[in-house]
Design an enzyme around this catalytic site. Sequence first.
Site, PDB file in Angstrom:
ATOM      1  NE  ARG A  91      -6.954 -22.738   0.849  1.00  0.00           N
ATOM      2  CZ  ARG A  91      -8.023 -23.043   1.570  1.00  0.00           C
ATOM      3  NH1 ARG A  91      -7.901 -23.730   2.666  1.00  0.00           N
ATOM      4  NH2 ARG A  91      -9.241 -22.669   1.196  1.00  0.00           N
ATOM      5  CB  THR A  92      -4.606 -16.644  -1.605  1.00  0.00           C
ATOM      6  OG1 THR A  92      -4.951 -17.867  -2.249  1.00  0.00           O
ATOM      7  CG2 THR A  92      -3.672 -15.864  -2.505  1.00  0.00           C
ATOM      8  CE  LYS A  95     -15.979   6.819   1.711  1.00  0.00           C
ATOM      9  NZ  LYS A  95     -14.920   7.605   2.353  1.00  0.00           N
ATOM     10  NE  ARG A 106      -8.141 -14.659  -4.306  1.00  0.00           N
ATOM     11  CZ  ARG A 106      -8.122 -15.894  -3.791  1.00  0.00           C
ATOM     12  NH1 ARG A 106      -9.078 -16.287  -2.973  1.00  0.00           N
ATOM     13  NH2 ARG A 106      -7.156 -16.727  -4.101  1.00  0.00           N
ATOM     14  CG  HIS A 152      -4.721 -18.162  -8.065  1.00  0.00           C
ATOM     15  ND1 HIS A 152      -3.785 -17.413  -7.365  1.00  0.00           N
ATOM     16  CD2 HIS A 152      -5.518 -18.757  -7.122  1.00  0.00           C
ATOM     17  CE1 HIS A 152      -4.026 -17.549  -6.055  1.00  0.00           C
ATOM     18  NE2 HIS A 152      -5.073 -18.350  -5.898  1.00  0.00           N
TER      19      HIS A 152
END
Length: 305
Positions: free
Chosen positions: A53-54, A83, A104, A132
Amino acid sequence: MQNLLSSQDLSHDEVLRLLELAEAFLPTVTGRGRLNLAQGKILATLFYEPSTRTRFSFETAMLRLGGHVISNADMGSTSSAKKGETLFDTGKMVSSYADVIAMRHPEKGSVAELSKGSSVPVVNAGDGAGDHPTQGLLDLLTIKMEKGRLENLTIGMVGDLKNGRVPHAQCAYLSHFAGLRFVFVAPDALRMPVEIVNMLKAKGHEVVETEDLGSVIGEMDVICHTRIQQERFESEAEYLKYKGVYVLNGALMAKAKSDAILLHPLPRVDEIALEVDSDPRAKYFVQPTYGVAMRMAILATLLGL
Ligand code: NCD
Protein backbone atom coordinates in the site's frame (compact mmCIF):
# COMPACT_ATOMS: atom_id res chain seq x y z
CA MET A 1 7.30 21.75 6.88
CA GLN A 2 10.73 20.79 5.46
CA ASN A 3 10.65 17.01 5.90
CA LEU A 4 8.16 14.61 7.46
CA LEU A 5 10.40 12.34 9.50
CA SER A 6 8.43 11.87 12.69
CA SER A 7 4.81 12.08 13.79
CA GLN A 8 6.06 14.26 16.64
CA ASP A 9 7.34 16.96 14.27
CA LEU A 10 3.91 18.36 13.44
CA SER A 11 2.07 20.97 15.50
CA HIS A 12 -1.67 20.80 16.09
CA ASP A 13 -2.17 23.51 13.45
CA GLU A 14 -0.04 21.68 10.88
CA VAL A 15 -2.07 18.50 11.46
CA LEU A 16 -5.34 20.42 11.00
CA ARG A 17 -4.02 22.05 7.83
CA LEU A 18 -3.03 18.67 6.33
CA LEU A 19 -6.47 17.24 7.19
CA GLU A 20 -8.14 20.17 5.48
CA LEU A 21 -5.96 19.89 2.40
CA ALA A 22 -6.45 16.11 2.20
CA GLU A 23 -10.20 16.59 2.37
CA ALA A 24 -9.97 18.99 -0.56
CA PHE A 25 -8.04 16.38 -2.58
CA LEU A 26 -10.52 13.56 -1.84
CA PRO A 27 -12.81 14.21 -4.85
CA THR A 28 -9.78 13.92 -7.18
CA VAL A 29 -8.99 10.51 -5.66
CA THR A 30 -12.55 9.15 -5.68
CA GLY A 31 -13.13 10.60 -9.16
CA ARG A 32 -9.83 9.08 -10.37
CA GLY A 33 -8.75 12.44 -11.67
CA ARG A 34 -5.44 14.14 -12.23
CA LEU A 35 -4.46 17.69 -11.33
CA ASN A 36 -1.52 19.59 -12.77
CA LEU A 37 -0.21 21.04 -9.53
CA ALA A 38 3.02 19.03 -9.49
CA GLN A 39 3.79 19.28 -13.19
CA GLY A 40 7.47 18.60 -13.84
CA LYS A 41 8.15 17.47 -10.25
CA ILE A 42 9.59 14.03 -9.51
CA LEU A 43 9.01 11.81 -6.48
CA ALA A 44 11.55 9.07 -5.69
CA THR A 45 10.29 6.13 -3.64
CA LEU A 46 13.12 4.23 -1.93
CA PHE A 47 11.88 1.10 -0.18
CA TYR A 48 14.28 -1.12 1.79
CA GLU A 49 11.41 -3.08 3.35
CA PRO A 50 8.32 -4.79 1.85
CA SER A 51 5.27 -2.69 1.03
CA THR A 52 2.10 -2.98 -1.01
CA ARG A 53 0.00 0.00 0.00
CA THR A 54 2.39 2.67 1.17
CA ARG A 55 4.58 2.77 -1.93
CA PHE A 56 1.69 2.56 -4.40
CA SER A 57 -0.18 5.14 -2.34
CA PHE A 58 2.69 7.67 -2.51
CA GLU A 59 3.15 7.03 -6.22
CA THR A 60 -0.57 7.32 -6.96
CA ALA A 61 -0.69 10.55 -4.94
CA MET A 62 2.18 12.03 -6.96
CA LEU A 63 0.63 10.97 -10.27
CA ARG A 64 -2.77 12.41 -9.29
CA LEU A 65 -1.01 15.68 -8.43
CA GLY A 66 0.31 15.68 -12.00
CA GLY A 67 3.90 14.78 -11.09
CA HIS A 68 6.20 11.91 -12.00
CA VAL A 69 7.70 8.99 -10.10
CA ILE A 70 11.01 7.11 -10.03
CA SER A 71 10.99 4.06 -7.80
CA ASN A 72 13.04 1.28 -6.31
CA ALA A 73 11.00 -1.23 -4.32
CA ASP A 74 13.98 -3.35 -3.39
CA MET A 75 16.69 -0.91 -2.35
CA GLY A 76 18.25 -3.36 0.10
CA SER A 77 19.37 -5.77 -2.60
CA THR A 78 19.45 -3.81 -5.87
CA SER A 79 20.79 -0.37 -4.94
CA SER A 80 24.36 0.72 -4.16
CA ALA A 81 23.54 -0.03 -0.50
CA LYS A 82 24.61 -3.53 -1.49
CA LYS A 83 28.07 -2.10 -2.34
CA GLY A 84 28.29 -0.30 0.97
CA GLU A 85 27.04 3.18 0.07
CA THR A 86 25.95 5.13 3.13
CA LEU A 87 22.40 6.44 3.54
CA PHE A 88 23.88 9.95 3.66
CA ASP A 89 25.46 9.54 0.21
CA THR A 90 22.32 7.91 -1.18
CA GLY A 91 20.35 10.94 0.04
CA LYS A 92 22.80 13.27 -1.68
CA MET A 93 22.56 11.33 -4.95
CA VAL A 94 18.82 10.83 -5.10
CA SER A 95 18.17 14.50 -4.35
CA SER A 96 19.99 15.38 -7.55
CA TYR A 97 17.36 13.37 -9.48
CA ALA A 98 14.13 13.91 -7.54
CA ASP A 99 12.30 16.85 -5.94
CA VAL A 100 10.95 14.83 -2.99
CA ILE A 101 11.80 11.43 -1.50
CA ALA A 102 9.61 8.86 0.29
CA MET A 103 11.60 6.16 2.05
CA ARG A 104 10.98 3.01 4.10
CA HIS A 105 13.71 1.12 5.96
CA PRO A 106 13.87 -1.58 8.66
CA GLU A 107 16.00 0.52 11.02
CA LYS A 108 14.68 3.23 13.29
CA GLY A 109 16.35 6.57 12.52
CA SER A 110 17.49 5.52 9.03
CA VAL A 111 15.18 7.90 7.18
CA ALA A 112 16.45 10.82 9.25
CA GLU A 113 19.99 9.70 8.39
CA LEU A 114 19.29 9.77 4.64
CA SER A 115 17.60 13.16 4.98
CA LYS A 116 20.87 14.63 6.30
CA GLY A 117 22.43 14.06 2.89
CA SER A 118 19.37 15.13 0.92
CA SER A 119 18.80 18.65 -0.35
CA VAL A 120 15.10 17.91 -1.07
CA PRO A 121 12.26 17.05 1.35
CA VAL A 122 12.22 13.50 2.72
CA VAL A 123 9.15 11.64 4.02
CA ASN A 124 9.37 8.71 6.41
CA ALA A 125 7.27 5.85 4.97
CA GLY A 126 8.08 3.65 7.99
CA ASP A 127 11.36 3.16 9.86
CA GLY A 128 11.50 -0.17 11.64
CA ALA A 129 9.43 -0.30 14.81
CA GLY A 130 9.85 3.47 15.13
CA ASP A 131 7.35 5.64 13.34
CA HIS A 132 5.00 5.77 10.35
CA PRO A 133 3.94 9.41 10.23
CA THR A 134 1.92 9.30 6.98
CA GLN A 135 -0.10 6.24 8.05
CA GLY A 136 -0.96 7.99 11.32
CA LEU A 137 -2.22 11.00 9.36
CA LEU A 138 -4.36 8.92 7.03
CA ASP A 139 -5.85 7.16 10.04
CA LEU A 140 -6.67 10.56 11.51
CA LEU A 141 -8.39 11.55 8.26
CA THR A 142 -10.34 8.27 8.30
CA ILE A 143 -11.55 8.92 11.86
CA LYS A 144 -12.48 12.52 11.03
CA MET A 145 -14.42 11.54 7.89
CA GLU A 146 -16.09 8.44 9.32
CA LYS A 147 -16.85 9.66 12.87
CA GLY A 148 -17.19 13.35 12.05
CA ARG A 149 -14.82 14.43 14.83
CA LEU A 150 -11.43 13.87 16.44
CA GLU A 151 -12.45 14.87 19.97
CA ASN A 152 -14.39 13.17 22.77
CA LEU A 153 -13.81 9.62 21.59
CA THR A 154 -12.69 6.38 23.16
CA ILE A 155 -9.86 5.12 20.98
CA GLY A 156 -8.96 1.44 21.23
CA MET A 157 -5.63 0.13 19.98
CA VAL A 158 -5.21 -3.62 19.74
CA GLY A 159 -2.28 -5.90 18.89
CA ASP A 160 1.48 -5.49 18.93
CA LEU A 161 1.61 -2.03 20.48
CA LYS A 162 5.30 -2.39 21.32
CA ASN A 163 6.61 -2.99 17.80
CA GLY A 164 3.79 -1.43 15.79
CA ARG A 165 4.95 1.87 14.30
CA VAL A 166 1.37 2.66 13.29
CA PRO A 167 -0.08 2.85 16.83
CA HIS A 168 2.94 4.95 17.85
CA ALA A 169 2.19 7.49 15.11
CA GLN A 170 -1.55 7.43 15.86
CA CYS A 171 -0.88 8.31 19.52
CA ALA A 172 1.42 11.21 18.60
CA TYR A 173 -1.25 12.86 16.43
CA LEU A 174 -4.27 12.03 18.57
CA SER A 175 -2.52 13.48 21.63
CA HIS A 176 -3.28 16.95 20.18
CA PHE A 177 -7.06 16.51 20.46
CA ALA A 178 -9.23 16.98 23.54
CA GLY A 179 -11.36 14.58 25.51
CA LEU A 180 -9.83 11.35 24.28
CA ARG A 181 -9.71 8.15 26.27
CA PHE A 182 -7.22 5.51 25.15
CA VAL A 183 -7.81 1.80 25.71
CA PHE A 184 -4.73 -0.25 24.85
CA VAL A 185 -5.13 -4.01 24.40
CA ALA A 186 -1.90 -6.01 24.10
CA PRO A 187 -0.16 -9.02 25.62
CA ASP A 188 1.99 -7.87 28.56
CA ALA A 189 5.24 -8.31 26.58
CA LEU A 190 3.90 -6.22 23.67
CA ARG A 191 2.49 -3.25 25.60
CA MET A 192 2.57 0.33 24.34
CA PRO A 193 5.99 1.88 25.16
CA VAL A 194 5.83 3.60 28.53
CA GLU A 195 7.07 6.93 27.08
CA ILE A 196 4.00 7.06 24.86
CA VAL A 197 1.63 6.19 27.73
CA ASN A 198 3.27 8.89 29.87
CA MET A 199 3.13 11.45 27.05
CA LEU A 200 -0.63 10.86 26.67
CA LYS A 201 -1.23 11.10 30.42
CA ALA A 202 0.87 14.27 30.66
CA LYS A 203 -1.42 15.81 28.03
CA GLY A 204 -4.43 14.98 30.22
CA HIS A 205 -5.72 11.87 28.46
CA GLU A 206 -7.01 8.84 30.33
CA VAL A 207 -5.17 5.64 29.43
CA VAL A 208 -6.41 2.14 30.25
CA GLU A 209 -4.27 -0.94 29.54
CA THR A 210 -5.56 -4.51 29.44
CA GLU A 211 -4.89 -7.87 27.81
CA ASP A 212 -8.57 -8.75 27.43
CA LEU A 213 -10.18 -7.42 24.25
CA GLY A 214 -13.63 -8.89 24.93
CA SER A 215 -14.07 -6.95 28.17
CA VAL A 216 -13.35 -3.51 26.62
CA ILE A 217 -14.35 -3.65 22.95
CA GLY A 218 -17.83 -2.37 23.83
CA GLU A 219 -16.33 0.92 25.10
CA MET A 220 -14.50 1.82 21.88
CA ASP A 221 -15.70 4.39 19.34
CA VAL A 222 -12.67 3.66 17.18
CA ILE A 223 -11.02 0.24 17.13
CA CYS A 224 -7.49 0.41 15.68
CA HIS A 225 -6.33 -3.13 15.12
CA THR A 226 -2.81 -4.13 14.03
CA ARG A 227 -0.81 -7.18 13.09
CA ILE A 228 1.66 -8.87 15.43
CA GLN A 229 4.90 -7.58 13.84
CA GLN A 230 6.57 -10.91 13.03
CA GLU A 231 9.70 -9.33 11.50
CA ARG A 232 10.54 -7.55 14.78
CA PHE A 233 10.80 -10.77 16.83
CA GLU A 234 14.08 -12.48 17.60
CA SER A 235 12.84 -15.92 16.60
CA GLU A 236 9.92 -17.66 14.96
CA ALA A 237 9.18 -19.39 18.28
CA GLU A 238 8.91 -16.04 20.06
CA TYR A 239 6.49 -14.77 17.38
CA LEU A 240 4.38 -17.92 17.55
CA LYS A 241 3.69 -17.21 21.24
CA TYR A 242 1.63 -14.19 20.18
CA LYS A 243 0.36 -15.07 16.71
CA GLY A 244 -3.43 -15.19 16.77
CA VAL A 245 -3.87 -13.66 20.26
CA TYR A 246 -6.53 -11.20 19.10
CA VAL A 247 -8.68 -12.50 16.30
CA LEU A 248 -11.50 -10.06 15.71
CA ASN A 249 -14.50 -12.09 14.50
CA GLY A 250 -18.24 -11.63 14.20
CA ALA A 251 -18.84 -12.65 17.82
CA LEU A 252 -16.46 -9.95 19.12
CA MET A 253 -17.84 -7.34 16.70
CA ALA A 254 -21.31 -8.12 18.11
CA LYS A 255 -20.06 -6.68 21.42
CA ALA A 256 -18.76 -3.47 19.79
CA LYS A 257 -20.80 -0.26 19.59
CA SER A 258 -23.19 -0.09 16.64
CA ASP A 259 -21.50 3.14 15.48
CA ALA A 260 -17.91 2.09 16.18
CA ILE A 261 -15.42 2.07 13.30
CA LEU A 262 -12.74 -0.55 12.76
CA LEU A 263 -9.38 0.51 11.29
CA HIS A 264 -6.41 -1.63 10.27
CA PRO A 265 -3.38 -0.40 8.26
CA LEU A 266 -3.14 -3.83 6.57
CA PRO A 267 -1.69 -6.30 5.80
CA ARG A 268 -3.78 -8.55 8.03
CA VAL A 269 -2.52 -12.01 8.78
CA ASP A 270 -5.15 -13.70 10.93
CA GLU A 271 -6.26 -10.94 13.29
CA ILE A 272 -9.48 -10.01 11.47
CA ALA A 273 -11.79 -12.84 10.35
CA LEU A 274 -13.01 -12.58 6.75
CA GLU A 275 -16.63 -12.47 7.99
CA VAL A 276 -15.92 -8.99 9.42
CA ASP A 277 -15.16 -7.53 5.95
CA SER A 278 -18.85 -7.11 5.15
CA ASP A 279 -19.57 -5.38 8.50
CA PRO A 280 -20.33 -1.71 7.66
CA ARG A 281 -18.18 -0.68 10.63
CA ALA A 282 -15.07 -2.15 8.95
CA LYS A 283 -13.19 0.72 7.28
CA TYR A 284 -9.88 -0.92 6.36
CA PHE A 285 -10.68 -1.16 2.68
CA VAL A 286 -11.63 2.53 2.43
CA GLN A 287 -8.57 3.72 4.37
CA PRO A 288 -6.36 3.44 1.23
CA THR A 289 -8.54 6.06 -0.52
CA TYR A 290 -8.03 8.44 2.38
CA GLY A 291 -4.36 7.51 2.25
CA VAL A 292 -3.88 8.78 -1.29
CA ALA A 293 -5.63 12.07 -0.47
CA MET A 294 -3.49 12.53 2.64
CA ARG A 295 -0.28 11.78 0.76
CA MET A 296 -1.29 14.28 -1.92
CA ALA A 297 -1.65 16.84 0.88
CA ILE A 298 1.75 15.90 2.33
CA LEU A 299 3.56 15.99 -1.02
CA ALA A 300 1.90 19.27 -2.05
CA THR A 301 2.90 20.84 1.27
CA LEU A 302 6.50 19.59 1.13
CA LEU A 303 6.86 20.76 -2.47
CA GLY A 304 5.36 24.14 -1.57
CA LEU A 305 2.71 23.83 -4.30
C1 NCD B 1 1.94 -1.05 8.20
C2 NCD B 1 3.44 -0.87 8.23
O1 NCD B 1 4.12 -1.14 7.26
O2 NCD B 1 3.88 -0.44 9.27
N1 NCD B 1 1.40 -1.22 6.92
C3 NCD B 1 1.19 -0.14 6.14
O3 NCD B 1 2.01 0.74 6.00
N2 NCD B 1 0.00 -0.05 5.53
C4 NCD B 1 1.44 -2.02 9.17
C5 NCD B 1 2.05 -3.39 9.25
O4 NCD B 1 2.92 -3.75 8.47
O5 NCD B 1 1.60 -4.14 10.12
